[in-house]
Motif scaffolding. Sequence first.
Motif, PDB file in Angstrom:
ATOM      1  N   LYS A  49       0.832  -1.203   0.000  1.00 30.70           N
ATOM      2  CA  LYS A  49       0.000   0.000   0.000  1.00 30.70           C
ATOM      3  C   LYS A  49       0.863   1.248   0.000  1.00 30.70           C
ATOM      4  CE  LYS A  49      -3.744   2.350   2.489  1.00 30.70           C
ATOM      5  NZ  LYS A  49      -4.684   2.274   3.629  1.00 30.70           N
ATOM      6  N   ASN A  50       0.545   2.185  -0.889  1.00 27.30           N
ATOM      7  CA  ASN A  50       1.187   3.495  -0.904  1.00 27.30           C
ATOM      8  C   ASN A  50       0.390   4.401   0.034  1.00 27.30           C
ATOM      9  OD1 ASN A  50       1.971   6.184  -1.521  1.00 27.30           O
ATOM     10  ND2 ASN A  50       2.712   5.525  -3.530  1.00 27.30           N
ATOM     11  N   LEU A  51       1.007   4.826   1.138  1.00 29.23           N
ATOM     12  CA  LEU A  51       0.285   5.600   2.144  1.00 29.23           C
ATOM     13  C   LEU A  51      -0.096   6.998   1.652  1.00 29.23           C
ATOM     14  CD1 LEU A  51       2.211   4.671   5.416  1.00 29.23           C
ATOM     15  CD2 LEU A  51       0.127   3.669   4.488  1.00 29.23           C
ATOM     16  N   ARG A  52       0.592   7.502   0.636  1.00 23.00           N
ATOM     17  CA  ARG A  52       0.242   8.824   0.109  1.00 23.00           C
ATOM     18  C   ARG A  52      -0.997   8.766  -0.775  1.00 23.00           C
ATOM     19  NH1 ARG A  52       1.223  11.310  -4.636  1.00 23.00           N
ATOM     20  NH2 ARG A  52       2.636   9.634  -5.293  1.00 23.00           N
ATOM     21  N   THR A  53      -1.081   7.748  -1.624  1.00 22.50           N
ATOM     22  CA  THR A  53      -2.185   7.657  -2.581  1.00 22.50           C
ATOM     23  C   THR A  53      -3.277   6.682  -2.151  1.00 22.50           C
ATOM     24  OG1 THR A  53      -1.128   5.866  -3.837  1.00 22.50           O
ATOM     25  CG2 THR A  53      -0.559   8.132  -4.441  1.00 22.50           C
ATOM     26  N   ASN A  54      -2.976   5.849  -1.145  1.00 21.28           N
ATOM     27  CA  ASN A  54      -3.881   4.791  -0.686  1.00 21.28           C
ATOM     28  C   ASN A  54      -4.086   3.689  -1.732  1.00 21.28           C
ATOM     29  OD1 ASN A  54      -4.420   5.711   1.942  1.00 21.28           O
ATOM     30  ND2 ASN A  54      -5.941   7.148   1.189  1.00 21.28           N
ATOM     31  N   GLU A  55      -3.296   3.698  -2.785  1.00 19.16           N
ATOM     32  CA  GLU A  55      -3.364   2.624  -3.781  1.00 19.16           C
ATOM     33  C   GLU A  55      -2.773   1.347  -3.193  1.00 19.16           C
ATOM     34  OE1 GLU A  55      -1.525   1.393  -8.172  1.00 19.16           O
ATOM     35  OE2 GLU A  55      -1.390   3.478  -7.466  1.00 19.16           O
ATOM     36  N   THR A  56      -3.370   0.206  -3.517  1.00 14.51           N
ATOM     37  CA  THR A  56      -2.863  -1.071  -3.035  1.00 14.51           C
ATOM     38  C   THR A  56      -2.677  -2.040  -4.189  1.00 14.51           C
ATOM     39  OG1 THR A  56      -5.077  -1.958  -2.612  1.00 14.51           O
ATOM     40  CG2 THR A  56      -3.981  -0.815  -0.788  1.00 14.51           C
ATOM     41  N   THR A  57      -1.787  -2.997  -3.976  1.00 11.45           N
ATOM     42  CA  THR A  57      -1.586  -4.080  -4.926  1.00 11.45           C
ATOM     43  C   THR A  57      -1.092  -5.290  -4.142  1.00 11.45           C
ATOM     44  OG1 THR A  57      -0.531  -4.717  -7.021  1.00 11.45           O
ATOM     45  CG2 THR A  57       0.824  -3.490  -5.452  1.00 11.45           C
ATOM     46  N   GLN A  58      -0.840  -6.400  -4.823  1.00  8.93           N
ATOM     47  CA  GLN A  58      -0.330  -7.602  -4.172  1.00  8.93           C
ATOM     48  C   GLN A  58       0.846  -8.157  -4.956  1.00  8.93           C
ATOM     49  OE1 GLN A  58      -3.844 -10.185  -3.797  1.00  8.93           O
ATOM     50  NE2 GLN A  58      -3.762  -9.896  -1.602  1.00  8.93           N
ATOM     51  N   THR A  59       1.741  -8.831  -4.235  1.00  7.37           N
ATOM     52  CA  THR A  59       2.868  -9.469  -4.905  1.00  7.37           C
ATOM     53  C   THR A  59       2.375 -10.702  -5.658  1.00  7.37           C
ATOM     54  OG1 THR A  59       3.379 -10.760  -2.917  1.00  7.37           O
ATOM     55  CG2 THR A  59       4.552  -8.676  -3.214  1.00  7.37           C
ATOM     56  N   ASP A  60       3.049 -11.015  -6.761  1.00  5.20           N
ATOM     57  CA  ASP A  60       2.659 -12.178  -7.551  1.00  5.20           C
ATOM     58  C   ASP A  60       3.309 -13.445  -6.997  1.00  5.20           C
ATOM     59  OD1 ASP A  60       5.316 -12.168  -8.367  1.00  5.20           O
ATOM     60  OD2 ASP A  60       4.907 -11.274 -10.318  1.00  5.20           O
TER      61      ASP A  60
END
Length: 232
Positions: A49-60
């Motif tokens: 999670k990017n705390l500035r943008t709140n965007e999240t993703t997951q590792t493959d």
Amino acid sequence: MKKNIQLHAFFFFLLLFGFCVNLSVNAQEIKGIVHELESSQRLRDVVVKNLRTNETTQTDAEGNFMISGNINDLLTFTQSGYEVDTTFIYQEGIQRIYLIRDSKSIVIDEVIISRLTDSRLAYEIERAKSEGQVTEASQTRGGLRVSLSRLFGRQSKMARKNLDLLLEEQNNRKVDRLFSEQAIRAIVPLTDTEMALFREQFRPSLEFIETASPEDIRAYVLDSYGKFKSGK
């Protein structure tokens, strides 16, 4: 007059072009790989999670991740069974992240106990009890005697430590079946964020759950909800 308008338009174009170039320079993709610290094994399904943008993703499956961000951003890495890590992005290039196992979690055959099925959990409890026994049958005097190798052996000590965690997980599951999100929402209104805090703060004891009636649980939830909303 026409020349002034053209000049203004030209400067506006330069300003707009410079702004777009600046955005393209600053905007970038942060790439990295998440490992386990002790084994260096790559970890899949880690939430980034990017705390500035709140965007999240997951590792493959290979532990790789890619997320939008800039230099000076803060990223958090969350995975069940591991301590949450926060990383400050101070340079470009591949970021290598190493997660540390949560000291409260144990792994059985590379599976975190919270992911074991109930039947597998019960099996592991019985196995830990057997491996952690400190007494054995005496073949010369009859009866039982304390085995020093079992009392102080590394495997036996580890089994007894794991047994406590396995029993705690089993007890928590018994509580959670009755103190579930669905059951709580049928009684009081809570948001998803509030629900997580409420269940953590007011989780009842196993002794209460084993003897409580549906009316007792309802009264407990209502009372706890009042305390939760009042901040007590």
